[in-house]
Scaffold this active site. Sequence first.
Site, mmCIF file in Angstrom:
data_model
loop_
_atom_site.group_PDB
_atom_site.id
_atom_site.type_symbol
_atom_site.label_atom_id
_atom_site.label_comp_id
_atom_site.label_asym_id
_atom_site.label_seq_id
_atom_site.Cartn_x
_atom_site.Cartn_y
_atom_site.Cartn_z
ATOM 1 N N HIS A 268 -25.729 116.265 30.389
ATOM 2 C CA HIS A 268 -26.586 116.788 29.935
ATOM 3 C C HIS A 268 -27.921 117.482 30.518
ATOM 4 O O HIS A 268 -27.423 118.018 31.511
ATOM 5 C CB HIS A 268 -26.569 116.771 28.507
ATOM 6 C CG HIS A 268 -26.687 117.588 27.639
ATOM 7 N ND1 HIS A 268 -26.763 118.725 27.622
ATOM 8 C CD2 HIS A 268 -27.485 117.520 25.688
ATOM 9 C CE1 HIS A 268 -27.388 119.365 26.831
ATOM 10 N NE2 HIS A 268 -27.451 119.031 26.009
ATOM 11 N N HIS A 307 -18.529 122.695 32.919
ATOM 12 C CA HIS A 307 -18.991 122.916 32.051
ATOM 13 C C HIS A 307 -17.794 122.681 30.696
ATOM 14 O O HIS A 307 -16.993 122.631 30.606
ATOM 15 C CB HIS A 307 -19.752 124.240 31.615
ATOM 16 C CG HIS A 307 -21.294 124.184 30.539
ATOM 17 N ND1 HIS A 307 -20.364 124.374 29.602
ATOM 18 C CD2 HIS A 307 -21.991 124.018 30.458
ATOM 19 C CE1 HIS A 307 -21.464 124.456 28.375
ATOM 20 N NE2 HIS A 307 -22.889 123.984 28.745
ATOM 21 N N ASP A 363 -27.957 124.110 35.216
ATOM 22 C CA ASP A 363 -28.396 122.795 36.475
ATOM 23 C C ASP A 363 -28.569 122.888 37.845
ATOM 24 O O ASP A 363 -29.512 121.988 38.259
ATOM 25 C CB ASP A 363 -27.908 121.482 35.777
ATOM 26 C CG ASP A 363 -29.073 121.219 34.298
ATOM 27 O OD1 ASP A 363 -30.044 121.839 33.915
ATOM 28 O OD2 ASP A 363 -28.060 120.821 33.943
HETATM 29 N N1 ACO Z 1 -17.079 117.477 39.896
HETATM 30 C C1 ACO Z 1 -16.312 117.048 40.044
HETATM 31 N N2 ACO Z 1 -15.265 116.680 38.555
HETATM 32 C C2 ACO Z 1 -15.142 117.157 37.742
HETATM 33 C C3 ACO Z 1 -16.924 117.787 37.239
HETATM 34 C C4 ACO Z 1 -17.667 117.257 38.679
HETATM 35 N N3 ACO Z 1 -18.826 117.595 37.701
HETATM 36 N N4 ACO Z 1 -16.656 118.166 36.380
HETATM 37 C C5 ACO Z 1 -15.472 117.242 35.680
HETATM 38 N N5 ACO Z 1 -14.669 117.351 36.337
HETATM 39 C C6 ACO Z 1 -13.318 117.087 37.047
HETATM 40 C C7 ACO Z 1 -13.012 115.877 35.946
HETATM 41 O O1 ACO Z 1 -12.613 114.509 36.827
HETATM 42 C C8 ACO Z 1 -11.050 115.624 35.129
HETATM 43 O O2 ACO Z 1 -10.612 116.061 36.020
HETATM 44 P P1 ACO Z 1 -9.149 115.480 36.390
HETATM 45 O O3 ACO Z 1 -7.878 116.759 34.956
HETATM 46 O O4 ACO Z 1 -8.053 115.157 37.254
HETATM 47 O O5 ACO Z 1 -9.331 114.525 35.629
HETATM 48 C C9 ACO Z 1 -11.608 117.517 34.559
HETATM 49 O O6 ACO Z 1 -12.442 118.139 35.715
HETATM 50 C C10 ACO Z 1 -12.478 117.914 33.342
HETATM 51 O O7 ACO Z 1 -13.517 117.014 33.041
HETATM 52 P P2 ACO Z 1 -13.351 116.545 32.298
HETATM 53 O O8 ACO Z 1 -14.871 115.204 32.185
HETATM 54 O O9 ACO Z 1 -12.502 116.361 31.186
HETATM 55 O O10 ACO Z 1 -15.227 117.903 31.666
HETATM 56 P P3 ACO Z 1 -15.515 118.048 30.105
HETATM 57 O O11 ACO Z 1 -15.491 119.078 29.348
HETATM 58 O O12 ACO Z 1 -15.564 116.726 29.654
HETATM 59 O O13 ACO Z 1 -17.287 117.254 30.912
HETATM 60 C C11 ACO Z 1 -19.396 118.135 32.108
HETATM 61 C C12 ACO Z 1 -17.903 118.019 30.999
HETATM 62 C C13 ACO Z 1 -19.529 116.404 31.220
HETATM 63 C C14 ACO Z 1 -20.547 119.151 31.495
HETATM 64 C C15 ACO Z 1 -18.959 117.673 33.346
HETATM 65 O O14 ACO Z 1 -18.167 119.140 34.104
HETATM 66 C C16 ACO Z 1 -19.776 117.116 33.740
HETATM 67 O O15 ACO Z 1 -19.952 115.992 34.208
HETATM 68 N N6 ACO Z 1 -20.800 117.820 35.093
HETATM 69 C C17 ACO Z 1 -21.403 117.299 35.974
HETATM 70 C C18 ACO Z 1 -22.494 116.934 35.358
HETATM 71 C C19 ACO Z 1 -23.149 118.589 34.610
HETATM 72 O O16 ACO Z 1 -23.896 119.017 35.914
HETATM 73 N N7 ACO Z 1 -23.761 118.589 33.711
HETATM 74 C C20 ACO Z 1 -24.561 118.647 32.688
HETATM 75 C C21 ACO Z 1 -23.964 120.362 32.421
HETATM 76 S S1 ACO Z 1 -24.501 121.930 31.306
HETATM 77 C C22 ACO Z 1 -25.013 121.830 30.756
HETATM 78 O O17 ACO Z 1 -25.689 120.252 30.648
HETATM 79 C C23 ACO Z 1 -26.564 122.200 29.843
#
Ligand code: ACO
Length: 430
Positions: A268, A307, A363
């Site tokens: 987050h 996201h 971010d």
């Molecule tokens: N890098 C690589 N792969 C990713 C990323 C990433 N940043 N984000 C999602 N994926 C992939 C997952 O591995 C998954 O792949 P799969 O279907 O083959 O298993 C798919 O994309 C879906 O990912 P989820 O984890 O199910 O998506 P969710 O909606 O739960 O997660 C989140 C959202 C937590 C923001 C995620 O994208 C992440 O971890 N991003 C990196 C951290 C980040 O930048 N957070 C800031 C968010 S903005 C904020 O809070 C202000």
Amino acid sequence: MAKDTLSITDNRTGKQYEVPIWEGTIKAMDLRQIKADAEDFGLMTYDPAFMNTASTKSEITYLDGDKGILRYRGYPIEQLAENCSYLEVAYLILHGELPNPAQLEQWTHDITHHTIIHENIKHFMQNFRYDAHPMGMFIATVAALSTFYPEANQIGDQDNRTIQIQRLIAKVPTIAAFSYRHSRGLPFVYPDNVLSYPGNFLNMMFRFTEMQYVPNPVLERALDVLFILHADHEQNCSTTAMRAIGSSKVDPYSAMAGAAAALYGPLHGGANEAVLRMLAAIGDVKNIPSFVEKVKKGEGRLMGFGHRVYKHYDPRARIIKKVAEDVFAVTGRNPMLDIAIELERIALEDEYFVSRKLYPNVDFYSGIIYQAMQLPTAFFPVMFAIPRTVGWLAQWQEMLRDDEQKIARPRQVYLGEDKRDFVPMDKRKK
Ligand code: ACO
């Protein structure tokens, strides 16, 4: 004729039900009447991580993740970032309308005159370890404020709520700046009431021996825009924490400490810190392809990408890229930017990221700006918490005024052991 209802047939019993559809939702409680037999509790929904559950109605922030739209109280984020100050937007988010000149003057006065914190809070902060994480200090100090304002637990009283809201918005920059000065071993700088909200923050962060600190106008404005972009983002993890904790009717300081703790996590608000650590670990543009391959194999994530709601370019990331140019014109170019831009280019062309609709989020670039402004990496989540304070408080107040809300208490699907008898110590498996 089309009806706004959903017909359900329970194939266990053959019974039919009709439940109303309201604003694209059905009420989970309308499913409770669906029972396999008289003993049955009734049907529930199972939705880990609230992937498809609206937990509230709200009039504050509109977000369309597929189209990349973000609006506060109906106003597009691009227009607010272009034309407003953070305090103007904070007023809008809390009150629902943009302030007129007299309202803005009064509001600015009210916030400016609550920026000082009790001396005991200062002593409290001085007792953290020299290397304490600033976000840990921030969370603990916000929680500690509840002990200084015990009347804040009168949350049903609008006047009382208003004063606590003003205090929190006014004091978070002071607490944040003190946490930074403590980690640097520098004396605390008291607020200067002649400066703007971001100007005073820069003063408390960076003033040394000057009689009057004069903030750089470009950095002051950049900070104001960054604060606007981070002010609210509807029902995200920390806001959900704020609403859930607040639903127990605890005071806003305690609830906000919980919200800030939720923000701290790397998935987050801690992501901006994680992005900079990731860019530093990559170290050079030539290392990007091998890094991306590792991410694709599931060995770590591309921080600042993806996201839960945006499946399109985050509109805040677009504005931030422009702010970065303004800031670098003053501070000099951050070498991390080259790595970030190349990483973004490669990721946006790669099938893995394209097929999963992973775009840069707010971010991805904010940390590079903060670093250029000489802020330590560990301080970045605090830079998120300062402006998000108004979003948390507006959402908290909306929750308190909503007659449909009660203490947050989800259900579970119990899959553990059935009843079994106690096993004495000498009879347990070795
Ligand atoms: N890098 C690589 N792969 C990713 C990323 C990433 N940043 N984000 C999602 N994926 C992939 C997952 O591995 C998954 O792949 P799969 O279907 O083959 O298993 C798919 O994309 C879906 O990912 P989820 O984890 O199910 O998506 P969710 O909606 O739960 O997660 C989140 C959202 C937590 C923001 C995620 O994208 C992440 O971890 N991003 C990196 C951290 C980040 O930048 N957070 C800031 C968010 S903005 C904020 O809070 C202000």
